[in-house]
Design a protein around this motif. Structure first.
Motif, short mmCIF file in Angstrom:
data_model
loop_
_atom_site.label_atom_id
_atom_site.label_comp_id
_atom_site.label_asym_id
_atom_site.label_seq_id
_atom_site.Cartn_x
_atom_site.Cartn_y
_atom_site.Cartn_z
N ILE A 1 70.02 72.79 6.25
CA ILE A 1 68.88 73.04 7.13
C ILE A 1 67.63 72.98 6.26
CG2 ILE A 1 67.80 74.68 8.70
CD1 ILE A 1 70.67 75.80 9.22
N LEU A 2 66.75 72.02 6.54
CA LEU A 2 65.62 71.74 5.65
C LEU A 2 64.33 72.46 6.05
CD1 LEU A 2 66.28 67.92 5.21
CD2 LEU A 2 67.04 69.79 3.75
N THR A 3 64.16 72.75 7.35
CA THR A 3 62.96 73.45 7.80
C THR A 3 63.08 74.93 7.44
OG1 THR A 3 62.66 71.92 9.64
CG2 THR A 3 61.54 74.04 9.82
N LYS A 4 62.05 75.47 6.81
CA LYS A 4 62.07 76.87 6.37
C LYS A 4 61.56 77.81 7.47
CE LYS A 4 63.54 76.17 2.17
NZ LYS A 4 64.91 75.69 2.30
N SER A 5 60.63 77.34 8.31
CA SER A 5 60.05 78.22 9.34
C SER A 5 61.06 78.49 10.46
CB SER A 5 58.78 77.59 9.90
OG SER A 5 59.08 76.39 10.57
N PRO A 6 60.91 79.61 11.17
CA PRO A 6 61.89 79.97 12.22
C PRO A 6 61.91 79.01 13.41
CG PRO A 6 60.14 81.65 12.03
CD PRO A 6 59.90 80.65 10.95
N THR A 7 60.78 78.34 13.67
CA THR A 7 60.73 77.37 14.78
C THR A 7 59.93 76.15 14.35
OG1 THR A 7 58.71 78.29 15.72
CG2 THR A 7 60.78 79.19 16.55
N HIS A 8 60.12 75.04 15.08
CA HIS A 8 59.31 73.84 14.86
C HIS A 8 59.20 73.11 16.20
CE1 HIS A 8 57.89 69.95 13.52
NE2 HIS A 8 57.56 70.52 12.38
N PRO A 9 57.98 72.71 16.60
CA PRO A 9 57.79 72.11 17.92
C PRO A 9 58.54 70.79 18.14
CG PRO A 9 55.78 71.96 16.62
CD PRO A 9 56.73 72.84 15.85
N HIS A 10 58.87 70.07 17.08
CA HIS A 10 59.56 68.78 17.23
C HIS A 10 61.04 68.87 16.89
CE1 HIS A 10 55.29 67.45 16.41
NE2 HIS A 10 55.53 67.14 17.67
N GLY A 11 61.53 70.08 16.59
CA GLY A 11 62.93 70.26 16.23
C GLY A 11 63.07 70.60 14.76
N ILE A 12 64.10 71.36 14.44
CA ILE A 12 64.35 71.77 13.06
C ILE A 12 64.91 70.57 12.28
CG2 ILE A 12 65.75 73.31 11.60
CD1 ILE A 12 63.56 74.76 13.21
N LYS A 13 64.37 70.36 11.09
CA LYS A 13 64.82 69.23 10.27
C LYS A 13 66.10 69.60 9.53
CE LYS A 13 61.86 66.39 8.32
NZ LYS A 13 60.87 65.80 7.38
N VAL A 14 67.11 68.73 9.62
CA VAL A 14 68.40 68.97 8.96
C VAL A 14 68.87 67.71 8.24
CG1 VAL A 14 69.15 70.71 10.64
CG2 VAL A 14 69.79 68.32 10.99
N ARG A 15 69.78 67.91 7.29
CA ARG A 15 70.50 66.80 6.65
C ARG A 15 71.92 66.85 7.17
NH1 ARG A 15 69.60 67.83 1.56
NH2 ARG A 15 67.88 66.39 1.38
N LEU A 16 72.43 65.71 7.62
CA LEU A 16 73.80 65.63 8.12
C LEU A 16 74.76 65.39 6.96
CD1 LEU A 16 73.29 63.35 11.25
CD2 LEU A 16 73.27 65.85 11.13
N MET A 17 76.06 65.56 7.22
CA MET A 17 77.10 65.27 6.21
C MET A 17 76.99 63.83 5.72
SD MET A 17 78.83 67.98 5.61
CE MET A 17 79.32 69.55 6.29
N SER A 18 76.50 62.93 6.59
CA SER A 18 76.35 61.51 6.23
C SER A 18 75.17 61.28 5.29
CB SER A 18 76.16 60.68 7.50
OG SER A 18 74.95 61.07 8.14
N GLY A 19 74.32 62.31 5.12
CA GLY A 19 73.14 62.18 4.27
C GLY A 19 71.88 61.85 5.04
N GLU A 20 72.02 61.54 6.35
CA GLU A 20 70.85 61.21 7.16
C GLU A 20 70.05 62.48 7.45
OE1 GLU A 20 72.26 57.59 9.94
OE2 GLU A 20 73.47 59.40 10.06
N VAL A 21 68.71 62.32 7.49
CA VAL A 21 67.81 63.45 7.72
C VAL A 21 67.01 63.19 9.00
CG1 VAL A 21 65.78 64.68 6.84
CG2 VAL A 21 67.60 63.97 5.27
N GLY A 22 66.94 64.20 9.85
CA GLY A 22 66.16 64.07 11.07
C GLY A 22 65.98 65.43 11.73
N ARG A 23 65.32 65.40 12.88
CA ARG A 23 65.04 66.64 13.62
C ARG A 23 66.03 66.81 14.76
NH1 ARG A 23 60.80 69.13 11.59
NH2 ARG A 23 59.29 67.91 10.44
N VAL A 24 66.54 68.04 14.90
CA VAL A 24 67.56 68.34 15.89
C VAL A 24 66.98 68.26 17.30
CG1 VAL A 24 69.15 70.10 16.76
CG2 VAL A 24 68.83 69.81 14.29
N GLN A 25 67.62 67.47 18.14
CA GLN A 25 67.24 67.34 19.54
C GLN A 25 68.24 68.05 20.45
OE1 GLN A 25 64.19 65.67 20.28
NE2 GLN A 25 64.17 65.97 18.07
#
Length: 64
Positions: A37-61
């Motif tokens: 889980i890459l986002t440090k703040s408790p919330t984010h308006p566009h989704g929390i940024k994460v890294r998947l097991m595959s190595g891809e990084v994006g915001r959770v929808q």
């Protein structure tokens, strides 16, 4: 369904759908398992940024 904008809803190993930076225009979602889980703040308006097991990084929808 849990909200991908709240960090407290996410845990390592969860199945999620993220939007990658390159897919933000199309809204295409990529499924995967949360590694980091890459986002440090408790919330984010566009989704929390994460890294998947595959190595891809994006915001959770969606959280499954």
């Amino acid at each position: 369904m849990l909200d991908g904008k709240k960090r407290s809803n996410l845990k390592h190993g969860m199945s999620v759908a993220i939007v990658l930076k390159k897919d933000q225009d199309t809204g295409y979602l990529t499924d995967g398992i949360v590694r980091d889980i890459l986002t440090k703040s408790p919330t984010h308006p566009h989704g929390i940024k994460v890294r998947l097991m595959s190595g891809e990084v994006g915001r959770v929808q969606e959280i499954y």
